[in-house]
Design an enzyme around this catalytic site. Sequence first.
Site: not given
Ligand SMILES: [Zn+2]
Length: 306
Positions: A81, A238, A265
Site C-alpha cells: 500500500h 483495493h 501479489h
Molecule cells: Zn492490500
Amino acid sequence: MSALNQKTIKESIQFDGVGLHTGQLVNMKINPAEPNTGIIFKRTDLKNNNYIIPGIFNVSNANLCTTISNEFGANVSTIEHLMAALFGMGIDNTLIEIDSQEVPILDGSAKIFVEKIKSAGINTSNIPIKIIKIEKKISFKDGVKSVSIEPNKISLDIDFEIKYKNLLIGTQRNIVNVYEEDLTEIYNSRTFCLYEDVEKLKKMNLAKGGSLENALVVKDDKILNEGGLRNKKEFVNHKILDCIGDLYLSGYKIIGKVICSQGGHKLTNQLLREVFQDKENFSIVEIKEKNIPHSLINRKYLRSIA
Ligand SMILES: [Zn+2]
C-alpha cells in the site's frame, strides 16, 4: 516543474501503528533522498546489513502480502500500500526507515500515506525519470487466476476483475488509467477479508494486528464495519491498489496494459519475474524534454537507453 523529472518528498514524515500480520507496534519515517536513489527501506532495529530494496527479485513471500528480503535475510513485509502511494504520487526517491519487520497497516488503505505525502510536499529535481516500456505481451496463469501485461501507447492501464462466491463481494471489475485518472477511490480502498477466514488466519499466526479499524470484514451479506463501504467498488479497487504497489517493485513507472482476473501479489510477482528475465520484453526509456505533461508523451520523445 516537470512531471517527467524525479521527485522526492520535501520533508520527512512519520507513521506509527501496528503491522497487520505481526501485530507489532512499528515506527516508520519516510525521508527525502537524492535523485537516482530509488526507493530504499532501512531496518533501524538491525545494526548491519539492514538496507532492503523493493525489487521484484527480492520478493521472498507474496502469499497474503508482499515481503521483500535482502541477501542477509533482513525483510520488510506488507509494503504494497505504501509502494502504491509512492507510485501514484510520483515519488521516485526516498529512504524509508522502519524499526520493525512490517509496514504499519494504518486504516488498511493508502489514504493516510497519500495525505501525509501531500502535506509534506514534493520536491522536483532536474534529473529526468526513467520509464519501463513493455514491448511484448506476457501472460501468466495459475488455475482460474490469470494476469497479463502488454504494450500500450502512453499510459499504464489496469483492468482487474475479482470473482467471489460470497454474494456481497461477488464479481467486480474496474479499469483504471493510472496516470490520467483521479486515484482517490483507489487509495482509499481498504484491504478486506471474509469473517470465516479471520479465525483461520489467526490460527496461522497471521492477521494478529487485524481489526475493523484496518480491514473490511464481510460476513455473509453484511459488512461488519460501521459506515460500510467507502466506494461502490472498494473490493476490486483495493486489488488495483495492491497491483499498483506490486508493479512499482519493477523500479520505475511502467507504460503497459495489465489485465488480471482473480490475481494478487503472488501472481503479479510471477508475471513480473517473467517479464524482467528477458530484455526483449521491455525497454527502459528516459524522457529528455522538460515540461512535457505525461499525457502528451509520444514515442518520438522517448530515447531508449536500454
Ligand atoms: Zn492490500
